[in-house]
Design a protein around this motif. Structure first.
Motif, PDB file in Angstrom:
ATOM      1  N   ASN A 115     -72.745 -43.610 -14.045  1.00 55.18           N
ATOM      2  CA  ASN A 115     -73.370 -42.303 -14.286  1.00 55.18           C
ATOM      3  C   ASN A 115     -72.579 -41.133 -13.696  1.00 55.18           C
ATOM      4  OD1 ASN A 115     -75.607 -43.159 -15.794  1.00 55.18           O
ATOM      5  ND2 ASN A 115     -76.736 -43.722 -13.947  1.00 55.18           N
ATOM      6  N   VAL A 116     -71.514 -41.438 -12.982  1.00 60.12           N
ATOM      7  CA  VAL A 116     -70.691 -40.375 -12.403  1.00 60.12           C
ATOM      8  C   VAL A 116     -69.906 -39.675 -13.519  1.00 60.12           C
ATOM      9  CG1 VAL A 116     -68.772 -39.848 -10.830  1.00 60.12           C
ATOM     10  CG2 VAL A 116     -70.502 -41.541 -10.182  1.00 60.12           C
ATOM     11  N   ASP A 117     -69.876 -38.373 -13.469  1.00 57.22           N
ATOM     12  CA  ASP A 117     -69.161 -37.579 -14.469  1.00 57.22           C
ATOM     13  C   ASP A 117     -67.651 -37.830 -14.348  1.00 57.22           C
ATOM     14  OD1 ASP A 117     -68.066 -35.658 -16.141  1.00 57.22           O
ATOM     15  OD2 ASP A 117     -69.520 -34.116 -15.586  1.00 57.22           O
ATOM     16  N   ARG A 118     -67.072 -38.424 -15.367  1.00 51.62           N
ATOM     17  CA  ARG A 118     -65.636 -38.736 -15.351  1.00 51.62           C
ATOM     18  C   ARG A 118     -64.777 -37.472 -15.308  1.00 51.62           C
ATOM     19  NH1 ARG A 118     -64.337 -44.020 -17.046  1.00 51.62           N
ATOM     20  NH2 ARG A 118     -65.997 -45.373 -16.268  1.00 51.62           N
ATOM     21  N   ASP A 119     -65.281 -36.372 -15.857  1.00 50.85           N
ATOM     22  CA  ASP A 119     -64.514 -35.131 -15.876  1.00 50.85           C
ATOM     23  C   ASP A 119     -64.274 -34.603 -14.456  1.00 50.85           C
ATOM     24  OD1 ASP A 119     -64.397 -35.170 -18.618  1.00 50.85           O
ATOM     25  OD2 ASP A 119     -66.162 -33.892 -18.885  1.00 50.85           O
ATOM     26  N   ILE A 120     -65.276 -34.776 -13.590  1.00 49.23           N
ATOM     27  CA  ILE A 120     -65.128 -34.336 -12.196  1.00 49.23           C
ATOM     28  C   ILE A 120     -64.070 -35.185 -11.492  1.00 49.23           C
ATOM     29  CG2 ILE A 120     -66.308 -34.079  -9.983  1.00 49.23           C
ATOM     30  CD1 ILE A 120     -68.889 -33.644 -11.516  1.00 49.23           C
ATOM     31  N   GLU A 121     -64.100 -36.498 -11.737  1.00 48.15           N
ATOM     32  CA  GLU A 121     -63.095 -37.393 -11.144  1.00 48.15           C
ATOM     33  C   GLU A 121     -61.699 -37.029 -11.638  1.00 48.15           C
ATOM     34  OE1 GLU A 121     -65.315 -41.630 -10.344  1.00 48.15           O
ATOM     35  OE2 GLU A 121     -64.760 -41.182 -12.422  1.00 48.15           O
ATOM     36  N   GLU A 122     -61.595 -36.751 -12.926  1.00 48.68           N
ATOM     37  CA  GLU A 122     -60.301 -36.426 -13.510  1.00 48.68           C
ATOM     38  C   GLU A 122     -59.766 -35.098 -12.975  1.00 48.68           C
ATOM     39  OE1 GLU A 122     -56.979 -37.317 -15.305  1.00 48.68           O
ATOM     40  OE2 GLU A 122     -58.732 -38.643 -15.329  1.00 48.68           O
ATOM     41  N   ALA A 123     -60.665 -34.149 -12.753  1.00 49.01           N
ATOM     42  CA  ALA A 123     -60.257 -32.856 -12.201  1.00 49.01           C
ATOM     43  C   ALA A 123     -59.684 -33.033 -10.798  1.00 49.01           C
ATOM     44  CB  ALA A 123     -61.454 -31.905 -12.163  1.00 49.01           C
ATOM     45  N   ALA A 124     -60.293 -33.931 -10.024  1.00 49.09           N
ATOM     46  CA  ALA A 124     -59.804 -34.205  -8.667  1.00 49.09           C
ATOM     47  C   ALA A 124     -58.419 -34.844  -8.727  1.00 49.09           C
ATOM     48  CB  ALA A 124     -60.784 -35.115  -7.935  1.00 49.09           C
ATOM     49  N   ARG A 125     -58.198 -35.716  -9.698  1.00 52.45           N
ATOM     50  CA  ARG A 125     -56.873 -36.354  -9.845  1.00 52.45           C
ATOM     51  C   ARG A 125     -55.821 -35.317 -10.224  1.00 52.45           C
ATOM     52  NH1 ARG A 125     -60.139 -40.128 -12.796  1.00 52.45           N
ATOM     53  NH2 ARG A 125     -60.566 -42.000 -11.545  1.00 52.45           N
ATOM     54  N   ILE A 126     -56.188 -34.419 -11.121  1.00 50.04           N
ATOM     55  CA  ILE A 126     -55.254 -33.360 -11.546  1.00 50.04           C
ATOM     56  C   ILE A 126     -54.863 -32.478 -10.357  1.00 50.04           C
ATOM     57  CG2 ILE A 126     -55.031 -31.268 -12.959  1.00 50.04           C
ATOM     58  CD1 ILE A 126     -56.809 -32.692 -15.050  1.00 50.04           C
ATOM     59  N   ASP A 127     -55.834 -32.284  -9.442  1.00 52.34           N
ATOM     60  CA  ASP A 127     -55.564 -31.469  -8.246  1.00 52.34           C
ATOM     61  C   ASP A 127     -54.748 -32.216  -7.197  1.00 52.34           C
ATOM     62  OD1 ASP A 127     -56.864 -29.297  -9.266  1.00 52.34           O
ATOM     63  OD2 ASP A 127     -58.797 -29.758  -8.320  1.00 52.34           O
ATOM     64  N   GLY A 128     -54.413 -33.478  -7.505  1.00 53.20           N
ATOM     65  CA  GLY A 128     -53.529 -34.227  -6.610  1.00 53.20           C
ATOM     66  C   GLY A 128     -54.204 -35.263  -5.735  1.00 53.20           C
ATOM     67  N   ALA A 129     -55.501 -35.476  -5.912  1.00 57.72           N
ATOM     68  CA  ALA A 129     -56.206 -36.468  -5.097  1.00 57.72           C
ATOM     69  C   ALA A 129     -55.826 -37.883  -5.530  1.00 57.72           C
ATOM     70  CB  ALA A 129     -57.715 -36.272  -5.224  1.00 57.72           C
ATOM     71  N   SER A 130     -55.638 -38.753  -4.563  1.00 62.71           N
ATOM     72  CA  SER A 130     -55.326 -40.151  -4.855  1.00 62.71           C
ATOM     73  C   SER A 130     -56.591 -40.855  -5.351  1.00 62.71           C
ATOM     74  CB  SER A 130     -54.809 -40.863  -3.606  1.00 62.71           C
ATOM     75  OG  SER A 130     -55.827 -40.912  -2.603  1.00 62.71           O
ATOM     76  N   GLU A 131     -56.422 -42.057  -5.929  1.00 63.41           N
ATOM     77  CA  GLU A 131     -57.572 -42.815  -6.415  1.00 63.41           C
ATOM     78  C   GLU A 131     -58.553 -43.119  -5.288  1.00 63.41           C
ATOM     79  OE1 GLU A 131     -58.726 -43.740  -9.378  1.00 63.41           O
ATOM     80  OE2 GLU A 131     -57.136 -42.543 -10.277  1.00 63.41           O
ATOM     81  N   PHE A 132     -58.014 -43.407  -4.112  1.00 55.77           N
ATOM     82  CA  PHE A 132     -58.871 -43.708  -2.957  1.00 55.77           C
ATOM     83  C   PHE A 132     -59.705 -42.493  -2.576  1.00 55.77           C
ATOM     84  CE2 PHE A 132     -59.635 -43.837   1.660  1.00 55.77           C
ATOM     85  CZ  PHE A 132     -60.350 -45.037   1.735  1.00 55.77           C
ATOM     86  N   LYS A 133     -59.075 -41.319  -2.536  1.00 50.09           N
ATOM     87  CA  LYS A 133     -59.794 -40.093  -2.190  1.00 50.09           C
ATOM     88  C   LYS A 133     -60.814 -39.716  -3.254  1.00 50.09           C
ATOM     89  CE  LYS A 133     -56.507 -37.848   0.927  1.00 50.09           C
ATOM     90  NZ  LYS A 133     -55.675 -36.653   1.168  1.00 50.09           N
ATOM     91  N   VAL A 134     -60.466 -39.934  -4.518  1.00 50.48           N
ATOM     92  CA  VAL A 134     -61.411 -39.671  -5.605  1.00 50.48           C
ATOM     93  C   VAL A 134     -62.643 -40.553  -5.434  1.00 50.48           C
ATOM     94  CG1 VAL A 134     -61.811 -39.911  -8.096  1.00 50.48           C
ATOM     95  CG2 VAL A 134     -59.687 -38.893  -7.266  1.00 50.48           C
ATOM     96  N   PHE A 135     -62.400 -41.805  -5.106  1.00 58.54           N
ATOM     97  CA  PHE A 135     -63.497 -42.753  -4.940  1.00 58.54           C
ATOM     98  C   PHE A 135     -64.383 -42.386  -3.748  1.00 58.54           C
ATOM     99  CE2 PHE A 135     -65.059 -46.883  -3.189  1.00 58.54           C
ATOM    100  CZ  PHE A 135     -65.955 -47.169  -4.198  1.00 58.54           C
ATOM    101  N   ILE A 136     -63.759 -42.087  -2.603  1.00 57.25           N
ATOM    102  CA  ILE A 136     -64.499 -41.820  -1.366  1.00 57.25           C
ATOM    103  C   ILE A 136     -65.215 -40.466  -1.398  1.00 57.25           C
ATOM    104  CG2 ILE A 136     -64.272 -41.416   1.123  1.00 57.25           C
ATOM    105  CD1 ILE A 136     -64.079 -44.343   0.340  1.00 57.25           C
ATOM    106  N   TYR A 137     -64.538 -39.444  -1.911  1.00 59.23           N
ATOM    107  CA  TYR A 137     -65.077 -38.082  -1.830  1.00 59.23           C
ATOM    108  C   TYR A 137     -65.800 -37.598  -3.089  1.00 59.23           C
ATOM    109  CZ  TYR A 137     -62.257 -37.800   2.406  1.00 59.23           C
ATOM    110  OH  TYR A 137     -61.717 -38.028   3.651  1.00 59.23           O
ATOM    111  N   ILE A 138     -65.567 -38.275  -4.212  1.00 60.12           N
ATOM    112  CA  ILE A 138     -66.214 -37.851  -5.459  1.00 60.12           C
ATOM    113  C   ILE A 138     -67.194 -38.910  -5.973  1.00 60.12           C
ATOM    114  CG2 ILE A 138     -65.875 -37.117  -7.840  1.00 60.12           C
ATOM    115  CD1 ILE A 138     -64.737 -35.133  -5.845  1.00 60.12           C
ATOM    116  N   THR A 139     -66.676 -40.114  -6.224  1.00 65.37           N
ATOM    117  CA  THR A 139     -67.480 -41.156  -6.865  1.00 65.37           C
ATOM    118  C   THR A 139     -68.645 -41.619  -6.003  1.00 65.37           C
ATOM    119  OG1 THR A 139     -65.427 -41.911  -7.924  1.00 65.37           O
ATOM    120  CG2 THR A 139     -67.356 -43.343  -8.102  1.00 65.37           C
ATOM    121  N   VAL A 140     -68.348 -41.996  -4.763  1.00 67.21           N
ATOM    122  CA  VAL A 140     -69.396 -42.534  -3.885  1.00 67.21           C
ATOM    123  C   VAL A 140     -70.503 -41.508  -3.611  1.00 67.21           C
ATOM    124  CG1 VAL A 140     -69.897 -43.405  -1.560  1.00 67.21           C
ATOM    125  CG2 VAL A 140     -67.951 -44.312  -2.835  1.00 67.21           C
ATOM    126  N   PRO A 141     -70.162 -40.258  -3.233  1.00 69.59           N
ATOM    127  CA  PRO A 141     -71.241 -39.283  -3.024  1.00 69.59           C
ATOM    128  C   PRO A 141     -72.088 -39.043  -4.276  1.00 69.59           C
ATOM    129  CG  PRO A 141     -69.222 -38.502  -2.018  1.00 69.59           C
ATOM    130  CD  PRO A 141     -68.851 -39.703  -2.831  1.00 69.59           C
TER     131      PRO A 141
END
Length: 217
Positions: A115-141
């Protein structure tokens, strides 16, 4: 009397607490993996993950005895490593509770991640966040409500585990006798008053856990 009453309750809470720590990490890891990776036989693996939820607890207990029993390769290896058999120990109770509680944590975490918005995760990746950071700071919360719900339900399931625990860990007072097995023994021996006290304690704990889950929705 008070010590005799609280001993199984305390043991149940300890076993369920350790189980939920294991279930939390394994459930999160496998849920994340299964929402991101596609492979042949994925549906079979996911079905195996959910199987303990529908299997009779005695079947789970039987399989644990076969896999970790004293005559199994794994059981023999564990005994040679720790100079102690796994069956009829505190850790056997933890393993039994972990197995039956895992599907609830896995399913809740998976639903939350989907149910997590993939667009938000993708935006974080574009901004340079690693997969681990995307998971910890975006997906999990973003999936936190589903994760917390899974933790509560898994803990309640681990707390109430009976059949697999009885077969694999036994019913040793002060060592592997959890509240559900203590209720069974008390009822079997005709000690209805003590059985009622343990039943009420489990009812109260389970009620408040389900209430917390409902409040999260």
């Amino acid at each position: 009397m008070a010590h005799y009453f609280w001993e199984p309750v305390k043991l149940s809470l300890e076993v369920a607490s350790v189980s939920i720590i294991i279930v939390f990490f394994t459930g999160i890891i496998f849920a994340r993996l299964m929402t991101r990776v596609q492979f042949k036989g994925k549906i079979i693996v996911e079905t195996l993950f959910m199987l303990p939820l529908v299997l009779p607890p005695t079947v789970v207990g039987f399989l644990l005895v076969i896999i970790f029993g004293n005559n199994s390769p794994i059981g023999i290896f564990i005994e040679s490593l720790f100079n102690k058999q796994l069956m009829f120990t505190w850790w056997a109770a933890v393993i039994a509770s972990t197995i039956v509680a895992f599907p609830l944590m896995y399913q809740s975490a998976k639903a939350g991640f989907l149910n997590v918005d993939r667009d938000i995760e993708e935006a974080a990746r574009i901004d340079g966040a690693s997969e681990f950071k995307v998971f910890i700071y975006i997906t999990v919360p973003a999936a936190m409500r589903a994760i917390v719900s899974g933790i509560i339900l898994s803990f309640a399931r681990a707390l109430g585990e009976f059949g697999a625990t009885l077969m694999f860990a036994g019913n040793i007072p002060g060592k592997t006798q959890t509240t559900p097995t203590a209720i069974y023994v008390a009822l079997d021996s005709g000690n209805i008053q003590l059985a009622w006290l343990w039943v009420i304690s489990i009812l109260i704990i389970s009620f408040f856990m389900l209430l917390m889950t409902s409040m999260l929705k």
